[in-house]
Scaffold this active site. Structure first.
Site, PDB file in Angstrom:
ATOM      1  N   GLU A 111      67.973 -65.857 -43.355  1.00  0.00           N
ATOM      2  CA  GLU A 111      66.530 -65.672 -43.140  1.00  0.00           C
ATOM      3  C   GLU A 111      65.798 -65.839 -44.465  1.00  0.00           C
ATOM      4  O   GLU A 111      66.429 -65.891 -45.525  1.00  0.00           O
ATOM      5  CB  GLU A 111      66.260 -64.300 -42.505  1.00  0.00           C
ATOM      6  N   HIS A 231      54.420 -61.275 -39.779  1.00  0.00           N
ATOM      7  CA  HIS A 231      55.513 -62.217 -39.527  1.00  0.00           C
ATOM      8  C   HIS A 231      54.896 -63.589 -39.366  1.00  0.00           C
ATOM      9  O   HIS A 231      53.932 -63.755 -38.618  1.00  0.00           O
ATOM     10  CB  HIS A 231      56.281 -61.807 -38.267  1.00  0.00           C
ATOM     11  N   ARG A 278      58.407 -63.898 -46.671  1.00  0.00           N
ATOM     12  CA  ARG A 278      57.415 -63.885 -45.582  1.00  0.00           C
ATOM     13  C   ARG A 278      55.973 -63.883 -46.043  1.00  0.00           C
ATOM     14  O   ARG A 278      55.116 -64.477 -45.415  1.00  0.00           O
ATOM     15  CB  ARG A 278      57.618 -62.636 -44.736  1.00  0.00           C
ATOM     16  N   HIS A 339      53.572 -57.278 -38.307  1.00  0.00           N
ATOM     17  CA  HIS A 339      54.976 -57.129 -37.911  1.00  0.00           C
ATOM     18  C   HIS A 339      55.617 -55.852 -38.427  1.00  0.00           C
ATOM     19  O   HIS A 339      56.365 -55.196 -37.712  1.00  0.00           O
ATOM     20  CB  HIS A 339      55.728 -58.345 -38.447  1.00  0.00           C
ATOM     21  N   ARG A 374      58.878 -56.485 -47.585  1.00  0.00           N
ATOM     22  CA  ARG A 374      60.253 -56.258 -47.123  1.00  0.00           C
ATOM     23  C   ARG A 374      61.014 -57.572 -46.971  1.00  0.00           C
ATOM     24  O   ARG A 374      60.520 -58.529 -46.384  1.00  0.00           O
ATOM     25  CB  ARG A 374      60.226 -55.552 -45.767  1.00  0.00           C
TER      26      ARG A 374
HETATM   27  C1  SIN Z   1      62.989 -61.882 -37.222  1.00  0.00           C
HETATM   28  O1  SIN Z   1      63.905 -62.067 -36.434  1.00  0.00           O
HETATM   29  O2  SIN Z   1      62.370 -62.813 -37.727  1.00  0.00           O
HETATM   30  C2  SIN Z   1      62.607 -60.485 -37.580  1.00  0.00           C
HETATM   31  C3  SIN Z   1      63.587 -59.898 -38.487  1.00  0.00           C
HETATM   32  C4  SIN Z   1      62.928 -58.870 -39.369  1.00  0.00           C
HETATM   33  O3  SIN Z   1      61.753 -58.595 -39.229  1.00  0.00           O
HETATM   34  O4  SIN Z   1      63.602 -58.383 -40.274  1.00  0.00           O
END
Ligand code: SIN
Length: 512
Positions: A111, A231, A278, A339, A374
């Protein structure tokens, strides 16, 4: 009712703690709706932890600190990262099924902000799988009582002789709408976040910042409230409410395109592209949308093998297909949405707040892990690590005194009339959420924050009058909570005279 532990909230933090605390005493978990109506249940991504042989604690620590933009607590980051793998193994022992490789090892997702693949996941339904396993364990555990449709109205506080205030439970609205006290030696706030403060959010309806609001009202310290994480990619579709398109889609090669079908992240983050942190991706999308006037941007994974996409993202695939969108063939319209609240009730390394016998865990807390932004999938990790820390603290330090004074100082509420016009409440929900979205969003400006503050102050006055006049309802309490959290976010944003992490303010574009 008197219990040893009152746990408020039934997501990953609350249920993990409750299962452990049952070894020490009686536990009551209260939850506003059903036990699985939690943000955990909607979490798609996973739990970040070092499992890959080429990964290291140092790299996970570095990525977390880098995302946090200089204000993470380094000691906390090191502790959480190092405890992570053990806690994930504990989840597996409780029956959580993570996706596996053919050789039996964990399939690790990638991610944004992570320099490695390190996210243990259950395809795109990780939260649901964790919640399922925890609920199954709770149901087998005789020491835990779960009360659904019970909401904390306020915390109960008593003053000790030396003057330090301590929490002795909560005043709770039960499933009949009656207010009653639940007295507890230890109270644990695990109410999740506050996404409902904003008009568009990936969060479930329960995310009204209750834990932060009730703690703040009785004088517990809160911190970092200006850092609201948006998000970057929530589904943009008039029939889809709060549906996230996991960051893992970008981790597996999904690219972002603007209206002109240009891969715009090349201009903003030429190296990390869609896998920048993010804050940066959300701001880039915001800029693209504002510049072109478009309603959304697009996330495209249609260049990947269709079978792989269907297998890795079954939930996203089927949800989109149900709306007429085949993600193996066409790009997904997406917009940023509120988010995650990186701030919250300030805690120490054991999850203790500044009030005696009151703990806060998970998104409700501000432990120092996330700093100004975060890192993806560090939140489920934080919840399980701190559930264990709080349990260990209670195990070592609490000596139950039978004569413990749990006499609440309850204010008598006179019998009041029922509110006859819900519109009074619903109108104010709308004002708060629109004001926050339009004036306290991804890109801020002092003049707009001041306008927002004035509007929210007016609404708060009106809510106080409603609460004074009418019989309490959960809708009123939630409204009071989101309005307080909204003003905490605005005040914190006004105080930070720099741009850092998730807090970007035009008047002070530099990080100090
Ligand atoms: C996501 O799946 O993008 C959310 C994961 C997160 O917020 O840590």
């Amino acid at each position: 009712m008197i219990v040893d532990f009152l746990v408020i909230g039934s997501g990953i933090a609350g249920l993990s703690f409750a299962l452990k605390a049952a070894n020490l005493g009686s536990v009551c978990v209260i939850t506003k709706k059903g036990e699985v109506d939690t943000a955990t249940n909607l979490a798609q991504g996973g739990v970040a932890a070092v499992f890959d042989k080429d990964d290291s604690y140092e790299e996970h620590i570095r990525d977390t600190l880098e995302a946090g933009a200089g204000i993470c607590d380094e000691g906390v980051v090191g502790m959480v990262v190092r405890d992570g793998p053990e806690r994930v193994r504990e989840l597996m022992k409780m029956g959580v099924e993570f996706m596996r490789e053919k050789n039996g090892g964990l399939n690790l997702g990638r991610e944004g902000g992570h320099s490695r693949r390190r996210v243990a996941h259950s395809f795109d339904l990780t939260g649901k799988e964790i919640e399922r396993a925890l609920v199954e364990n709770i149901e087998k555990c005789s020491g835990v009582q779960i009360l659904e449709n019970h909401m904390c109205a306020d915390l109960l506080i008593s003053s000790e002789s030396e003057g330090r205030r301590k929490c002795i439970g909560a005043s709770v609205i039960d499933d009949q709408g009656e207010l009653k006290p639940i007295l507890a030696k230890i109270t644990v706030l695990c109410t999740g976040g506050a996404g409902k403060v904003y008009l568009y959010t990936s969060n479930p309806d329960i995310a009204t910042g209750d834990g932060v609001a009730v703690a703040y009202r009785v004088g517990a310290e809160v911190a970092n409230m200006e850092f609201v994480q948006f998000h970057p990619t929530c589904l943009y579709h008039h029939k889809a409410k709060n549906f996230l398109i996991s960051e893992a889609v970008r981790g597996e090669g999904g690219i972002l395109l603007n209206e002109a079908k240009e891969r715009f992240m090349k201009r903003y983050e030429p190296e990390k592209l869609e896998l920048a942190t993010r804050d940066k991706v959300a701001r880039a999308i915001d800029r693209e949308m504002k510049t072109s006037g478009a309603d959304c941007v697009y996330l495209d994974i249609s260049h990947k093998d269709g079978n792989f996409v269907r297998e890795r993202f079954p939930n996203i695939y089927s949800k989109c297909l149900s709306l007429g969108l085949d993600i193996t063939k066409e790009p997904i319209p997406v917009v940023p949405a509120a988010h995650y609240l990186c701030g919250g009730v300030k805690t120490d390394v054991w999850g203790r707040t500044t009030l005696k016998n009151l703990f806060a865990l998970g998104e409700t807390s501000c432990t120092g892990l996330h700093g100004a932004n975060r890192l993806a999938s560090n939140s489920l990790l934080e919840a399980i690590v701190y559930a264990e820390r709080a349990y260990q603290y209670c195990k070592k330090n609490l000596v139950w005194k039978t004569e413990e004074n749990l006499t609440p100082n309850l204010q008598k509420r006179t019998v009041k009339e029922r509110i006859d016009e819900e519109i009074l409440i619903n109108h104010n929900w709308d004002v708060i959420r629109r004001t926050m979205w339009n004036y306290v969003g991804i890109v801020r400006k002092t003049s707009r924050l001041l306008v927002a503050r004035e509007r929210i102050d007016d609404v708060r006055k009106e809510i106080d009058e409603i609460i004074e006049k009418y019989q309490l309802t959960t809708n009123m309490l939630e409204l009071r909570n989101i309005s307080l959290v909204a003003s905490l976010i605005i005040d914190a944003a006004l105080q930070r005279k720099e741009s850092r992490g998730l807090h970007y303010i035009k008047d002070f574009p530099e990080k100090l």
